[in-house]
Design an enzyme around this catalytic site. Sequence first.
Site, PDB file in Angstrom:
ATOM      1  CD  GLU A 195      95.768  25.248  34.360  1.00 17.02           C
ATOM      2  OE1 GLU A 195      94.951  24.946  33.468  1.00 17.02           O
ATOM      3  OE2 GLU A 195      96.642  26.130  34.209  1.00 17.02           O
ATOM      4  CG  HIS A 246      93.806  20.897  31.490  1.00 16.82           C
ATOM      5  ND1 HIS A 246      94.547  21.116  30.346  1.00 16.82           N
ATOM      6  CD2 HIS A 246      93.532  22.138  31.983  1.00 16.82           C
ATOM      7  CE1 HIS A 246      94.724  22.416  30.164  1.00 16.82           C
ATOM      8  NE2 HIS A 246      94.103  23.071  31.142  1.00 16.82           N
TER       9      HIS A 246
END
Lengths: 134, 134
Positions: B130, B79
Amino acid sequence: MLLRLNHVALAVPDIEAAAATYRETLGASVSQAEALPEHGVTVVFVELENTKVELLEPLGDTSPIAAFLAKNPKGGMHHICYEVADIVAARDHLVASGMRVLGNGEPRIGAHGKPVLFLHPGDVHGTLTELQQV
Amino acid sequence: MLLRLNHVALAVPDIEAAAATYRETLGASVSQAEALPEHGVTVVFVELENTKVELLEPLGDTSPIAAFLAKNPKGGMHHICYEVADIVAARDHLVASGMRVLGNGEPRIGAHGKPVLFLHPGDVHGTLTELQQV
């Protein structure tokens, strides 16, 4: 050896749609799309305060990201690029350490006009890793 | 809305081996491994001049990266995390724009002690994204 993180490259199937998401929804500064036929991609830069993200869409029949998108049709994280001071010295050190450089093993001029090379992801714990001379 | 790139997270099956690659072969500044049982990972920070890369190894039976490594046993890019000024304002804007926040939709305290949330990768062109409040 690793200096700055130059960019993170995200492959996307539709670069205009992706650019709109980053510009309008995520509120980032996003460049116009630029076709780079010699690299087989169309690129958009998402400019962050400390680095940039590159959105890549395949361009042409032999795009280097076509296989990735065939496997990940919604897109995904394609590679990470670090800056090094001397790409030939880096290459020599890494090859002597047992790492494999993709292609013919010689740095080539990348999408930013600077010498780059890609390390085999199998030698970097699964992550396709680009080095770019500053 | 997006400010700095806070980190890029790479999932790895063997964090000590990966840390050794980044420290010894790639010549980066690499932290000691830190177990974060409440987050289900062991983490190593690769400190670059402008940001950091986080190496993540699964910890415990319910690690959030276990499924990723089952699909990508050699590891890979997991991520990307961007900083935002106000996580609740960001969440409200993104949800109003049609994006899905993972979990119960509320920011939670992340591995760095700051409020974070994860956007559904299907809403961000295949990339698990994120956001972390600065």
